[in-house]
Write a protein that holds these residues in place. Structure first.
Motif, PDB file in Angstrom:
ATOM      1  N   PRO A  26       0.836  -1.089   0.073  1.00 15.43           N
ATOM      2  CA  PRO A  26      -0.075  -0.071  -0.041  1.00 15.43           C
ATOM      3  C   PRO A  26       0.778   1.418   0.029  1.00 15.43           C
ATOM      4  O   PRO A  26       2.206   1.174   0.309  1.00 15.43           O
ATOM      5  N   GLY A  83      -1.491   2.265   4.209  1.00 15.72           N
ATOM      6  CA  GLY A  83      -0.902   1.284   5.038  1.00 15.72           C
ATOM      7  C   GLY A  83      -1.192   0.751   6.304  1.00 15.72           C
ATOM      8  O   GLY A  83      -0.809   0.013   6.982  1.00 15.72           O
ATOM      9  N   LEU A  92      -7.563  -1.775   3.868  1.00 19.34           N
ATOM     10  CA  LEU A  92      -6.643  -3.068   3.769  1.00 19.34           C
ATOM     11  C   LEU A  92      -7.784  -4.134   4.182  1.00 19.34           C
ATOM     12  O   LEU A  92      -7.861  -5.235   3.498  1.00 19.34           O
ATOM     13  N   LEU A 138      -9.897  -3.685   0.476  1.00 22.94           N
ATOM     14  CA  LEU A 138      -8.899  -4.628  -0.321  1.00 22.94           C
ATOM     15  C   LEU A 138      -9.434  -5.933  -0.061  1.00 22.94           C
ATOM     16  O   LEU A 138      -9.535  -6.885  -1.060  1.00 22.94           O
ATOM     17  N   VAL A 140       0.231  -8.745   2.104  1.00 20.61           N
ATOM     18  CA  VAL A 140       0.375  -7.361   1.932  1.00 20.61           C
ATOM     19  C   VAL A 140       1.686  -7.019   2.676  1.00 20.61           C
ATOM     20  O   VAL A 140       1.578  -7.285   3.963  1.00 20.61           O
ATOM     21  N   SER A 174       3.704  -3.677   4.359  1.00 23.73           N
ATOM     22  CA  SER A 174       3.976  -2.322   4.425  1.00 23.73           C
ATOM     23  C   SER A 174       4.985  -1.714   3.572  1.00 23.73           C
ATOM     24  O   SER A 174       5.722  -2.325   3.470  1.00 23.73           O
ATOM     25  N   CYS A 197      -1.585  -5.307   7.292  1.00 22.09           N
ATOM     26  CA  CYS A 197      -0.269  -5.991   6.737  1.00 22.09           C
ATOM     27  C   CYS A 197       0.029  -7.106   7.188  1.00 22.09           C
ATOM     28  O   CYS A 197       0.035  -7.594   8.329  1.00 22.09           O
TER      29      CYS A 197
END
Length: 378
Positions: free
Chosen positions: A241, A255, A261, A265, A275, A277, A307
Motif C-alpha cells: 500500500p 498502509g 486493507l 482490499l 500485504v 507495508s 499488513c
C-alpha cells in the motif's frame, strides 16, 4: 515454523556480520531486503544469499528491482532493464509487441535474480501515469469510466516519485502490461508485488520525505487507480500500500488503514495475497493521526490494519540501533497483547518463497529462453 515472522530487515554490507546473523535468527524476522550497497557482482550476491539461507532457510530475500531508475543491480552481468513507461510507449505503436516485451522483461528480471539466490522483487508498479494538469498533456485517465486510452503521454508526470516507473495512464493498459510482466516472473518461478495500493500516481508529494494527500473520492479512486488491483486479484500474489492519506476515505495512510486493507482490499476487491507495508522509515509512515510515532508503533499499526509484513529499510547502517529497537519493541508489544501473530499472514509470507531449483548463472546465460527474452526487450 514460527507463528508469524512479519519483519523484513536490511543489512549494511556485502556479507553477513555476526549482528546480521543474530537479527536474522530472531523469531520475528521473516525476510531481508537488499540494496545496491549489498552487491558487488553475481558471484558475491550468490554467496550472500546462500549465507542468509544458512542462517534462516525460510527467509524471504527481497529487492526493489523494477527496471529503469529503480534497479538495485545494474552491472556485473545484470541486464539493465528499461523503465516501465517504455512498454507503455511501445503499446501505443504495437500492443502485441509490448505484451511480449513485458513478459520477456519479467522473465529476465526474475531469472537473473533467482540465479543468484534472490527470492522476490517488489514489482510491478500499478500506479497510473497521471499527467500534470498545468501542462498541455492529454487529460487525466478515466479508463473505467469509458474514455479511450490516451494517444501518448510524452510530458511530465504529476508524480515525480512515480514518473516513468508507471506503465501508462490508462488502467486497462497498466493491467495488461503488468499481467504480461507477471507471466514472465512466473516463468522464472518468482512471485509478484503490485504497488502502491490504491494508487500513488495522482499525488505530487514524495512519501519518502512528505505525507502526500489525495483528496479524491473513493468512487474516483476505485474507478481509475485501484482498478488494476480488482482486475488482477487472481494473479497478484502480494501488494504494497501507499504511504498516502486519502481523507475522504480514511484519515490514516492506506498502509495503516483497516478501511483500505480490510474493508476495501480484502472484502470489496477480494484480494487474498500477502500485504507488505512500505518502508516504515519513510516520512509518510512516521506520522500517524498527526503524531510522530516510533518504528514499533508504526509496525503495530500496520499489522493491526492488515499488513502481513512490515519493512524497515536503511536502518542497519551505523550502529543499527533502530533495527534492534523494532525487533525488541515488537516482541514486547506482542507480549502485551498490542498485536497478535496471524498464522494466515505467515502462510501468505511463505507462499511467496520460490519453488524449484533455478538454473545457475552460467547455465542461464546460454539458456535459449533467456536469450530470446533478451532479444524481445525494447
Amino acid at each position: 515454523m514460527n507463528e508469524h515472522a512479519p519483519v523484513i530487515l536490511d543489512i549494511a554490507g556485502t556479507e553477513l556480520s555476526s549482528t546480521d546473523r543474530r537479527r536474522l535468527a530472531h523469531p520475528l524476522t521473516g525476510g531481508l531486503i537488499l540494496f545496491t550497497r549489498n552487491w558487488q557482482d553475481h558471484q558475491q550476491l550468490t554467496q550472500l544469499c546462500a549465507d542468509i539461507k544458512a542462517v534462516r532457510p525460510d527467509a524471504l530475500i527481497c529487492v526493489d528491482h523494477e527496471g529503469g531508475r529503480v534497479q538495485r543491480f545494474r552491472h556485473g552481468g545484470f541486464t539493465h532493464l528499461p523503465p516501465m513507461r517504455a512498454f507503455g510507449e511501445l503499446w501505443m505503436r504495437d500492443a502485441l509487441a509490448a505484451t511480449q516485451a513485458a513478459t520477456a522483461a519479467g522473465y529476465v528480471l526474475g531469472a537473473e535474480l533467482r540465479a543468484c539466490g534472490v527470492d522476490f522483487s517488489f514489482t510491478p508498479v500499478l500506479d497510473l501515469d497521471w499527467q500534470d494538469t498545468t501542462s498541455t498533456q492529454v487529460p487525466a485517465p478515466a479508463a473505467a469510466r469509458g474514455r479511450a486510452a490516451p494517444a501518448g503521454r510524452p510530458g511530465a508526470s504529476r508524480s515525480g516519485v512515480i514518473g516513468d516507473r508507471a506503465f501508462h495512464g490508462d488502467a486497462r493498459v497498466v493491467t495488461l502490461l503488468a499481467q504480461s510482466l507477471m507471466l514472465g516472473l512466473l516463468q522464472a518461478g518468482m512471485a509478484n508485488c503490485g504497488k502502491h495500493f490504491p494508487g500513488h500516481g495522482f499525488v505530487r508529494a514524495d512519501s519518502h520525505t512528505e505525507i502526500p494527500m489525495d483528496r479524491r473520492s473513493l468512487k474516483a479512486i476505485l474507478a481509475d487507480d485501484a482498478a488494476p488491483y480488482g482486475w488482477l486479484n487472481m494473479a497478484l500474489t502480494s501488494l504494497m500500500p501507499a504511504h498516502v492519506i486519502y481523507p475522504k476515505v480514511d484519515s490514516r495512510p492506506a498502509g495503516f488503514s483497516r478501511r483500505w486493507l480490510q474493508e476495501i482490499l480484502r472484502e470489496r476487491l477480494r484480494f487474498t495475497g500477502a500485504v507488505f507495508s512500505d518502508d516504515l522509515s519513510m516520512e509518510g509512515a512516521r506520522r500517524i493521526d498527526g503524531r510522530l510515532v516510533s518504528y514499533t508503533e508504526a509496525a503495530v499499526a500496520a499489522l493491526a490494519a492488515g499488513c502481513d509484513m512490515v519493512l524497515l529499510c536503511n536502518q542497519s547502517l551505523g550502529d543499527g540501533h533502530s533495527v534492534d529497537e523494532l525487533l525488541d519493541g515488537l516482541a514486547a508489544a506482542q507480549a502485551q497483547g498490542q498485536w497478535q501473530p496471524d498464522p494466515a499472514g505467515e502462510q501468505r509470507r511463505l507462499a511467496l518463497l520460490p519453488v524449484g531449483q533455478p538454473p545457475g548463472w552460467d547455465e542461464l546465460m546460454v539458456q535459449p529462453h533467456y536469450m530470446q527474452a533478451l532479444r524481445l526487450l525494447p
